[in-house]
Design a protein around this motif. Sequence first.
Motif: not given
Length: 401
Positions: A195-207
């Motif tokens: 995330s460009p807003r919160y440094e510990y937030i991450l998104a992931s996309a999967s098959a």
Amino acid sequence: MLGVLSARQAGLLDPLRLRRAESTRRLLCLQLNPDREVDRIHGNGINTIDIETIEGKYMLSGGADGVIVIYDLENYSGKPNYTCKSICTVGRSNRHVHKFSVETVQWYPYDTGMFVSSSFDKTMKVWDTETLKPAEVFDLGGNIYSHHLSPITRKHSLIAVGTKSPKVQLCDLKSGARIHVLQGHRAEVLSVRWSPRYEYILASASADSKVKVWDVRRASGSLLTLDQHNGEKSKASSEAVGTAHNGRANGLCFTEDGLFLLTTGTDDRMRLWNSATGENTLVNYGKVSNESRKKLQISVSRGCSPEFVFVPCGSSVALYDLHSGELVTSLRGHYNSVDCCEFHPYYQELYSGGKDCNILAWVPVLRSPDVEEDSDRPNKAAAAPSALNSAFQDAWSSDED
């Protein structure tokens, strides 16, 4: 635009508003630049490109041939016709080159002296730009589809990595080791994004058709699993509950402010989500052709109002209004499928790479070419305004115009 300039001159308008209006105007005039070429170095398709944000003059590219190229985008010739030269290449003759396809390249967010690349040879390498030698090599044990460094962090040095494993892996630049995994997906992880807003937030996309949002400080699992039906089970089959797409989820991009997350999938759909609540905003972009089995690199505009998104669609790049879903235009110039595009916020330019081994530069054309007076076309100038897309209309003019 004249109304905006008059209001600014009178001190009635914030300079940021003027900047947004001009940035939007430039973006809506993007065309393939016949005067600018990018050195053709890659012998195979181009999977990934990245432009550094320190000076905005250097671009990285990675290809299916395993080669990495650094380009200088500045025009030193003083002429409109010029070529963006490659200033250095990690080619097949370099003993440190990746053995297989390079899937992601990214500049270190705070210094152009370092960049990171990942490949299907199961390694992620941290490169010293000066020597073109890897300062650190991470062996992830499987094909790497994507990696990402946080653009804002000051408290950690983690690189998120998506591999053939269903676990999102976190590597630490300081220690040079894998320190943590995030478990929850059931198939390979195709794309990851901080995330460009919160440094510990991450998104992931999967098959596995799922998109998850994580707080990497938590050990109890993901914060959110995005649901295309917003939890309304009466409208969803049991197989579709908790899925973001009805196919492989392979594209991720946060908006500039981090409030929204955009995803793409092989169900030919693109969806916009509220990144805080995980709610599907139900913006309808129509059919967004997507046949990629790997990560699809999409890009969101910065400094514009409204916001726009660039999406590879076959051999063209589609430009959508982010919040209305309107298709503004399609940028056509590639001879084969486009795999990646990157927006340059300093000049409102776009660079795209594809399987035709070309990187194309799309730049604002603010003035139409001079047209010789021709008695056979007397009504051309009068007909032009009606042909303009509604998105070109000035939304910032004052009531005094």
